[in-house]
Write an enzyme that holds these catalytic residues in place. Structure first.
Site, PDB file in Angstrom:
ATOM      1  CB  SER A 182      -0.935   0.009   1.208  1.00  0.00           C
ATOM      2  OG  SER A 182      -0.197  -0.092   2.413  1.00  0.00           O
ATOM      3  CG  HIS A 210      -3.639  -0.666  -2.235  1.00  0.00           C
ATOM      4  ND1 HIS A 210      -4.071   0.650  -2.298  1.00  0.00           N
ATOM      5  CD2 HIS A 210      -3.511  -0.948  -0.917  1.00  0.00           C
ATOM      6  CE1 HIS A 210      -4.177   1.135  -1.076  1.00  0.00           C
ATOM      7  NE2 HIS A 210      -3.842   0.187  -0.211  1.00  0.00           N
ATOM      8  CE  LYS A 240      -7.326   0.374   0.467  1.00  0.00           C
ATOM      9  NZ  LYS A 240      -7.530   1.550   1.314  1.00  0.00           N
TER      10      LYS A 240
HETATM   11  C1  LIG Z   1      -3.411  -3.151   2.221  1.00  0.00           C
HETATM   12  C2  LIG Z   1      -4.652  -2.707   2.938  1.00  0.00           C
HETATM   13  N1  LIG Z   1      -5.397  -3.613   3.564  1.00  0.00           N
HETATM   14  C3  LIG Z   1      -6.520  -3.263   4.210  1.00  0.00           C
HETATM   15  C4  LIG Z   1      -6.937  -1.963   4.267  1.00  0.00           C
HETATM   16  C5  LIG Z   1      -8.168  -1.633   5.047  1.00  0.00           C
HETATM   17  O1  LIG Z   1      -9.286  -1.622   4.204  1.00  0.00           O
HETATM   18  P1  LIG Z   1     -10.559  -0.750   4.612  1.00  0.00           P
HETATM   19  O2  LIG Z   1     -10.211   0.660   4.311  1.00  0.00           O
HETATM   20  O3  LIG Z   1     -11.653  -1.310   3.737  1.00  0.00           O
HETATM   21  O4  LIG Z   1     -10.791  -0.993   6.055  1.00  0.00           O
HETATM   22  C6  LIG Z   1      -6.187  -0.977   3.609  1.00  0.00           C
HETATM   23  C7  LIG Z   1      -6.539   0.451   3.592  1.00  0.00           C
HETATM   24  O5  LIG Z   1      -7.252   1.078   4.133  1.00  0.00           O
HETATM   25  C8  LIG Z   1      -5.022  -1.354   2.934  1.00  0.00           C
HETATM   26  O6  LIG Z   1      -4.261  -0.443   2.333  1.00  0.00           O
END
Ligand SMILES: Cc1ncc(COP(=O)(O)O)c(C=O)c1O
Length: 406
Positions: A182, A210, A240
């Site tokens: 990320s 991502h 996203k």
């Molecule tokens: C790699 C990764 N996993 C999980 C999440 C969490 O997802 P959510 O925003 O739907 O809680 C994010 C970002 O927010 C992320 O970048």
């Protein structure tokens, strides 16, 4: 002052001194790419709406229709209030996209990881995790009470060494990684990890938050290069590229049935609002119908890295590592003065000494604006610290275990 407030004030002062204090800044998203902040219109490179679907008319219409028919909130856990048929529709689409037998939707990606790992892994088991994996993978792993060991970023030899040394003294083993990282935008070595998982009887889990919608023809990081890598646990988020909200796991039918029974963040949390589920269904239909559109964010990121001379983008995320938190903030302010919103990412989101600008490219970023941004970055940001990119990257690679986000 009460001791609680004293505690909070002292902690905040500490963060302020280290240039690590964060503040919410009022910002209105005007459409998929423009944002309004302090009365100014800025072109945002700090939003993960990679396909700009959060603003797509057909997706908004689907959400509005569901909202009018079914109301706003879903009322209770899906196991308690009953399972709205829209969930089955969304889960069938996710399973089809990821080529798995089944899928389960959670309230968010964070909630998904907090539920999935402790449902499958427990005391006496082993979790090996890429040191730069997202905070919520770390949180889920710690909650599981298994032995959790970081492996050096994307280093298969280190994973193998840890499995050689520790696999036989643990019950089950899980290997967990971001598919697309990320904050670095690079890709996990998924087929190598899958081969090690097979050899050592470990279960491979990717967090493809991502990846879905933007790599592997929109199917995500397990599909880069055409074939599907053997990843039995494909987790991700709808927040996203899908432009909506919620998390998911795609896996076998038996694993998903177990998740329905054991994942506490699924069992004990209210289901997503129907309008959000309807929006995600519409978004997945658009992605399936137009893989060429899904390729645009990566193409735009690559044009930026070509123009700036940065290492070629592997995903729509391009990091420019500055190192020092204050210098990263200054670089962000410089770009804001030029009309670009590019937030500085600082520890603990990234390891100490690797504060950075993180550029997120989307399908609709205009090419001429990307050229203007690249020229400013090349002439006025990279020149501040000519060695910053390579120094920062090597620091990130060598970051001590759990130096990041954990
Ligand atoms: C790699 C990764 N996993 C999980 C999440 C969490 O997802 P959510 O925003 O739907 O809680 C994010 C970002 O927010 C992320 O970048």
């Amino acid at each position: 002052m009460r001791s609680l407030d004293e505690f909070a004030t002292a902690k905040l002062a500490e963060l302020e001194r280290a240039n690590l204090r964060r503040r919410l800044v009022d910002t209105t998203r005007l459409d998929g790419i423009w944002a309004q902040r302090d009365g100014r219109r800025l072109l945002s490179f700090s939003c993960n709406d990679y396909l700009n679907l959060s603003q797509h008319p057909a997706i908004k219409a689907a959400a509005i229709e569901a909202l009018q028919r079914y109301g706003i909130g879903s009322g209770a856990s899906r196991l308690v209030t009953g399972n709205h048929p829209l969930f089955a529709e969304l889960e069938a689409r996710l399973a089809r996209l990821k080529q798995t037998e089944a899928a389960c939707v959670f309230g968010s990606g964070y909630l998904a990881n907090m539920g999935i790992i402790p449902a499958l892994i427990g005391a006496g088991d082993l979790v090996l995790m890429d040191e730069l994996a997202h905070a919520c993978l770390w949180a889920g792993a710690r909650l599981s009470r298994a032995t959790v060991m970081p492996f050096r970023h994307c280093e298969l030899a280190h994973v193998q060494a840890l499995l050689d040394q520790h696999r036989s003294s643990h019950g089950h083993a899980l290997i967990a990684t971001d598919g697309v990282f990320s904050m670095d935008g690079d890709l996990a070595p998924i087929s190598g990890l899958a081969a090690l998982a097979e050899r050592f009887d470990a279960w491979l889990m990717t967090d493809d938050a991502h990846g879905i919608g933007v790599v592997g023809d929109g199917r995500g990081s397990a599909f880069i290069g055409g074939a599907r890598a053997d990843v039995p646990l494909q987790m991700g988020t709808l927040s996203k590229a899908i432009g909506a909200y919620g998390g998911y796991l795609c896996a076998s039918a038996s694993v998903i049935a177990l998740i329905h029974n054991r994942a506490r963040s699924f069992v004990y949390s209210t289901g997503l609002p129907p309008a959000i589920v309807a929006a995600a269904i519409a978004a997945l239909d658009l992605i399936a119908a137009d893989p060429a559109y899904a390729a645009l964010p990566l193409a735009k990121a690559r044009s930026f890295t070509r123009l700036t001379g940065l290492p070629e983008a592997e995903s729509p995320i391009v990091p420019l590592i500055i190192g020092d938190a204050e210098a990263a903030l200054q670089a962000s302010h410089l770009l804001e003065a030029e009309g670009f919103l590019v937030i500085a990412i600082r520890p603990p989101t990234v390891p100490a000494g690797t504060a950075r600008l993180r550029f997120a490219f989307t399908a609709q970023h205009p090419d001429d604006e990307i050229e203007r941004l690249a020229a400013i970055v090349r002439d006025r940001v990279l020149t501040i610290r000519p060695q910053a990119q390579s120094e920062g990257q090597s620091e990130a690679r060598a970051a001590p275990a759990r130096g990041r986000r954990g």
